[in-house]
Every structure is written in C-alpha cells, then in structure tokens.
Motif scaffolding. Structure first.
Motif, PDB file in Angstrom:
ATOM      1  N   LEU A 117       0.823  -1.202   0.000  1.00 35.71           N
ATOM      2  CA  LEU A 117       0.000   0.000   0.000  1.00 35.71           C
ATOM      3  C   LEU A 117       0.861   1.257   0.000  1.00 35.71           C
ATOM      4  O   LEU A 117       0.575   2.224  -0.715  1.00 35.71           O
ATOM      5  CB  LEU A 117      -0.930  -0.010   1.216  1.00 35.71           C
ATOM      6  N   GLY A 118       1.919   1.250   0.786  1.00 36.64           N
ATOM      7  CA  GLY A 118       2.837   2.392   0.787  1.00 36.64           C
ATOM      8  C   GLY A 118       3.473   2.594  -0.572  1.00 36.64           C
ATOM      9  O   GLY A 118       3.608   3.729  -1.050  1.00 36.64           O
ATOM     10  N   MET A 119       3.845   1.495  -1.237  1.00 37.83           N
ATOM     11  CA  MET A 119       4.442   1.588  -2.570  1.00 37.83           C
ATOM     12  C   MET A 119       3.424   2.124  -3.580  1.00 37.83           C
ATOM     13  O   MET A 119       3.748   2.973  -4.418  1.00 37.83           O
ATOM     14  CB  MET A 119       4.952   0.220  -3.011  1.00 37.83           C
ATOM     15  N   LEU A 120       2.182   1.641  -3.482  1.00 38.75           N
ATOM     16  CA  LEU A 120       1.150   2.113  -4.411  1.00 38.75           C
ATOM     17  C   LEU A 120       0.833   3.591  -4.191  1.00 38.75           C
ATOM     18  O   LEU A 120       0.596   4.331  -5.146  1.00 38.75           O
ATOM     19  CB  LEU A 120      -0.113   1.268  -4.262  1.00 38.75           C
ATOM     20  N   ARG A 121       0.831   4.015  -2.932  1.00 38.46           N
ATOM     21  CA  ARG A 121       0.593   5.444  -2.658  1.00 38.46           C
ATOM     22  C   ARG A 121       1.716   6.303  -3.232  1.00 38.46           C
ATOM     23  O   ARG A 121       1.468   7.373  -3.801  1.00 38.46           O
ATOM     24  CB  ARG A 121       0.464   5.670  -1.157  1.00 38.46           C
ATOM     25  N   ALA A 122       2.948   5.840  -3.081  1.00 30.80           N
ATOM     26  CA  ALA A 122       4.080   6.586  -3.640  1.00 30.80           C
ATOM     27  C   ALA A 122       3.986   6.631  -5.163  1.00 30.80           C
ATOM     28  O   ALA A 122       4.233   7.676  -5.784  1.00 30.80           O
ATOM     29  CB  ALA A 122       5.397   5.948  -3.201  1.00 30.80           C
ATOM     30  N   GLU A 123       3.621   5.516  -5.776  1.00 27.24           N
ATOM     31  CA  GLU A 123       3.487   5.482  -7.231  1.00 27.24           C
ATOM     32  C   GLU A 123       2.357   6.397  -7.692  1.00 27.24           C
ATOM     33  O   GLU A 123       2.482   7.110  -8.684  1.00 27.24           O
ATOM     34  CB  GLU A 123       3.222   4.047  -7.686  1.00 27.24           C
ATOM     35  N   TRP A 124       1.238   6.398  -6.945  1.00 28.56           N
ATOM     36  CA  TRP A 124       0.110   7.273  -7.285  1.00 28.56           C
ATOM     37  C   TRP A 124       0.524   8.739  -7.196  1.00 28.56           C
ATOM     38  O   TRP A 124       0.208   9.545  -8.069  1.00 28.56           O
ATOM     39  CB  TRP A 124      -1.063   6.988  -6.347  1.00 28.56           C
ATOM     40  N   ALA A 125       1.261   9.095  -6.149  1.00 30.86           N
ATOM     41  CA  ALA A 125       1.732  10.477  -6.003  1.00 30.86           C
ATOM     42  C   ALA A 125       2.689  10.837  -7.134  1.00 30.86           C
ATOM     43  O   ALA A 125       2.646  11.951  -7.670  1.00 30.86           O
ATOM     44  CB  ALA A 125       2.402  10.661  -4.642  1.00 30.86           C
ATOM     45  N   TYR A 126       3.538   9.890  -7.527  1.00 35.36           N
ATOM     46  CA  TYR A 126       4.480  10.148  -8.618  1.00 35.36           C
ATOM     47  C   TYR A 126       3.741  10.342  -9.938  1.00 35.36           C
ATOM     48  O   TYR A 126       4.066  11.235 -10.722  1.00 35.36           O
ATOM     49  CB  TYR A 126       5.475   8.990  -8.724  1.00 35.36           C
ATOM     50  N   LEU A 127       2.738   9.512 -10.191  1.00 31.70           N
ATOM     51  CA  LEU A 127       2.018   9.607 -11.458  1.00 31.70           C
ATOM     52  C   LEU A 127       1.101  10.826 -11.521  1.00 31.70           C
ATOM     53  O   LEU A 127       0.748  11.275 -12.612  1.00 31.70           O
ATOM     54  CB  LEU A 127       1.200   8.332 -11.693  1.00 31.70           C
ATOM     55  N   ASN A 128       0.704  11.368 -10.399  1.00 31.10           N
ATOM     56  CA  ASN A 128      -0.207  12.517 -10.387  1.00 31.10           C
ATOM     57  C   ASN A 128       0.501  13.837 -10.114  1.00 31.10           C
ATOM     58  O   ASN A 128      -0.120  14.792  -9.652  1.00 31.10           O
ATOM     59  CB  ASN A 128      -1.309  12.295  -9.339  1.00 31.10           C
TER      60      ASN A 128
END
Length: 120
Positions: free
Chosen positions: A49-60
C-alpha cells in the motif's frame, strides 16, 4: 474392590484430561502460527500500500499531468482550468422545501381583533 474402581476412574480421568490438554496445546500452537502468518501478510499489504501510494503520487504530479494534457490535446481537447471555468453561486437552482399539510387548523372567524371570543 470399590477402591480399585475409584483408582481406575481417577486414572482414566487423568488420562482423558491429559489427552485434552495435549490437543489444546497443539490447537493453540497452530492458532499462534496462523496469527504470525496473518501479521506477516498484513505487513506485506502495508508495504504494498505504501508503494502504491508513492506510485500514485508520482504519477499525479502536476508537471507530468500538464505534459500529458499537452501531448494528448488533439485527442482529448483538455484546456487548463481558469476562473471562467467555474459558475456563480447565484446560478445554482436549489429545490424548494416541501409544503407540509395542515394537520390542526385554527378557525380565525370566531376570534376578534382584541383577543377575545366573538359574542355572536
């Protein structure tokens, strides 16, 4: 004779309780293993979940989204938001409140302006 039966019953009771305690011990150990496995799974899920949140922040990131909007302008037709893209609060039509039925009407024909009853 009675004493031998009592000793036999006591020995069987002790063996039965020992067998029960043995079974409960193994059931408890299995439950502890299951809890540890679940804790490990929860830790892995938090990590993902932490990795997905970081990826979401990076993509947005705003600069990335602006670049994507410019690259795909012909296909999407996206324009940057400005103050003129929003409406005025006065243009919103709010629904009128429901008119409730009159349940206890008062007859005002029999009341005089002075507050007393009409003598007629």
């Amino acid at each position: 004779m009675m004493r031998a039966v009592m000793y036999l019953m006591a020995a069987l009771s002790v063996m039965g309780l020992a067998f029960w305690a043995y079974q409960e011990n193994y059931a408890t150990q299995q439950a502890i293993k299951d809890v540890r496995r679940l804790h490990a799974q929860i830790g892995d899920a938090h990590e993902r979940l932490g990795m997905l949140r970081a990826e979401w922040a990076y993509l947005n990131r705003p600069d990335r989204l602006i670049d994507l909007a410019e690259i795909n302008f012909d296909r999407l037709g996206l324009l940057p938001l400005g103050p003129e893209a929003f409406g005025n609060i006065e243009s919103i039509v709010y629904p009128l409140p429901d008119i409730l039925p009159i349940t206890d009407p008062i007859d005002i024909r029999s009341v005089t302006p002075g507050g007393g009853e009409d003598p007629l």
